[in-house]
Motif scaffolding. Structure first.
Motif, PDB file in Angstrom:
ATOM      1  N   TYR A 196      41.199  47.733  54.170  1.00 26.03           N
ATOM      2  CA  TYR A 196      39.949  47.625  53.616  1.00 26.03           C
ATOM      3  C   TYR A 196      39.044  48.713  53.392  1.00 26.03           C
ATOM      4  O   TYR A 196      38.154  49.088  53.167  1.00 26.03           O
ATOM      5  CB  TYR A 196      38.993  46.538  54.268  1.00 26.03           C
ATOM      6  CG  TYR A 196      39.486  45.162  54.142  1.00 26.03           C
ATOM      7  CD1 TYR A 196      39.795  44.393  53.276  1.00 26.03           C
ATOM      8  CD2 TYR A 196      40.154  44.712  55.481  1.00 26.03           C
ATOM      9  CE1 TYR A 196      40.334  43.199  53.358  1.00 26.03           C
ATOM     10  CE2 TYR A 196      40.837  43.283  55.809  1.00 26.03           C
ATOM     11  CZ  TYR A 196      40.843  42.531  54.440  1.00 26.03           C
ATOM     12  OH  TYR A 196      41.775  41.416  54.721  1.00 26.03           O
ATOM     13  N   ASP A 225      34.269  43.430  46.995  1.00 23.54           N
ATOM     14  CA  ASP A 225      33.582  44.077  48.044  1.00 23.54           C
ATOM     15  C   ASP A 225      32.160  43.901  47.892  1.00 23.54           C
ATOM     16  O   ASP A 225      31.756  43.106  47.110  1.00 23.54           O
ATOM     17  CB  ASP A 225      34.175  45.581  47.894  1.00 23.54           C
ATOM     18  CG  ASP A 225      33.579  46.162  46.763  1.00 23.54           C
ATOM     19  OD1 ASP A 225      32.621  46.038  46.334  1.00 23.54           O
ATOM     20  OD2 ASP A 225      34.072  47.396  46.578  1.00 23.54           O
ATOM     21  N   TRP A 268      39.064  44.257  43.333  1.00 23.57           N
ATOM     22  CA  TRP A 268      40.455  44.770  43.821  1.00 23.57           C
ATOM     23  C   TRP A 268      41.392  43.856  43.533  1.00 23.57           C
ATOM     24  O   TRP A 268      41.292  42.871  44.207  1.00 23.57           O
ATOM     25  CB  TRP A 268      40.313  45.310  45.190  1.00 23.57           C
ATOM     26  CG  TRP A 268      39.181  46.273  45.555  1.00 23.57           C
ATOM     27  CD1 TRP A 268      37.761  45.880  45.691  1.00 23.57           C
ATOM     28  CD2 TRP A 268      39.156  47.681  45.955  1.00 23.57           C
ATOM     29  NE1 TRP A 268      37.259  47.207  46.188  1.00 23.57           N
ATOM     30  CE2 TRP A 268      38.061  48.228  46.095  1.00 23.57           C
ATOM     31  CE3 TRP A 268      40.328  48.590  45.834  1.00 23.57           C
ATOM     32  CZ2 TRP A 268      37.901  49.534  46.347  1.00 23.57           C
ATOM     33  CZ3 TRP A 268      39.987  50.006  46.075  1.00 23.57           C
ATOM     34  CH2 TRP A 268      38.833  50.492  46.348  1.00 23.57           C
ATOM     35  N   TRP A 317      32.878  40.952  51.884  1.00 25.39           N
ATOM     36  CA  TRP A 317      34.117  40.874  51.123  1.00 25.39           C
ATOM     37  C   TRP A 317      34.503  39.316  51.047  1.00 25.39           C
ATOM     38  O   TRP A 317      34.539  38.462  51.945  1.00 25.39           O
ATOM     39  CB  TRP A 317      35.306  41.418  51.989  1.00 25.39           C
ATOM     40  CG  TRP A 317      35.099  43.100  52.035  1.00 25.39           C
ATOM     41  CD1 TRP A 317      34.241  43.840  52.781  1.00 25.39           C
ATOM     42  CD2 TRP A 317      35.849  44.003  51.141  1.00 25.39           C
ATOM     43  NE1 TRP A 317      34.218  45.110  52.421  1.00 25.39           N
ATOM     44  CE2 TRP A 317      35.361  45.231  51.672  1.00 25.39           C
ATOM     45  CE3 TRP A 317      37.018  43.815  50.210  1.00 25.39           C
ATOM     46  CZ2 TRP A 317      35.885  46.427  50.999  1.00 25.39           C
ATOM     47  CZ3 TRP A 317      37.563  44.943  49.700  1.00 25.39           C
ATOM     48  CH2 TRP A 317      36.956  46.377  50.129  1.00 25.39           C
TER      49      TRP A 317
END
Length: 203
Positions: free
Chosen positions: A105, A129, A135, A166
């Motif tokens: 991360y 995030d 991502w 997250w």
């Protein structure tokens, strides 16, 4: 380069050296030369490779499996070729690592001069995030869990030790999702199972 690389297996050797701006890794990849033969891959000795190539450390990254549908890469015809333990590989990227032992991360900067396209209608897996950035998983890995399969990915979030803020999700984009880092560095992170994700600005 095959039109559809989805599910193709590969492995990487990262030669890591210390630089004034921090650790930097030169990435050699088996794709598309071979599928990272299991017997040869298991026999690789990182310490011996580091000594042979004058590296401070060597990271073995794989086996892994692509999740995008296609890869377009600039300068592919001039890529340096190298053999590690009998496995032919091509020099594909340079990574500026956050540390000598990259943590999950945390983003790393990757100079790979590539465009990844995820086809519409094919499920993708994303981390979101705390800042709302997406991502997209570019490859899944059997490095940490050799029994992990593609069938595990839709519900993988339950197995991850996600940092506060997250989230993990699976979705099916209606339009192609394109990660274009042909002219700029990519930002890449991993989860705690060593699956890799690219920062996505596409749809």
């Amino acid at each position: 380069m095959p039109d559809d690389v989805y599910g193709k297996r590969y492995g990487e050797v990262l030669l890591v050296r210390s630089t004034p701006s921090g650790p930097e890794a030169t990435v050699y990849n088996t794709f598309p030369l071979n599928d990272c033969p299991a017997e040869l891959w298991r026999a690789l000795d990182p310490q011996a490779i580091a000594v042979e190539h004058g590296a401070d450390a060597v990271l073995l990254n794989g086996p892994r499996y692509w999740l995008m549908s296609s890869i377009a890469k600039r300068g592919r015809e001039t890529l340096e070729r190298m053999s590690f333990g009998g496995i032919e590989m091509l020099r594909q990227a340079t990574v500026r690592l956050a540390s000598m032992n990259p943590a999950p991360y945390r983003p790393n900067r990757v100079d790979r001069k590539a465009v990844f396209t995820f086809d519409a209608g094919r499920q993708v897996y994303e981390l979101v995030d705390p800042d709302g950035r997406r991502w997209v998983m570019q490859t899944w890995s059997q490095t940490v869990d050799p029994s992990l399969t593609a069938a595990d990915l839709p519900h993988l979030g339950a197995r991850l030790s996600l940092p506060a803020g997250w989230t993990y999700r699976a979705r099916t984009p209606a339009e192609p999702l394109v990660v274009d880092t042909a002219d700029e560095d990519a930002f890449v992170t991993q989860d705690d199972l060593a699956n890799s994700y690219s920062l996505s600005t596409g749809g």
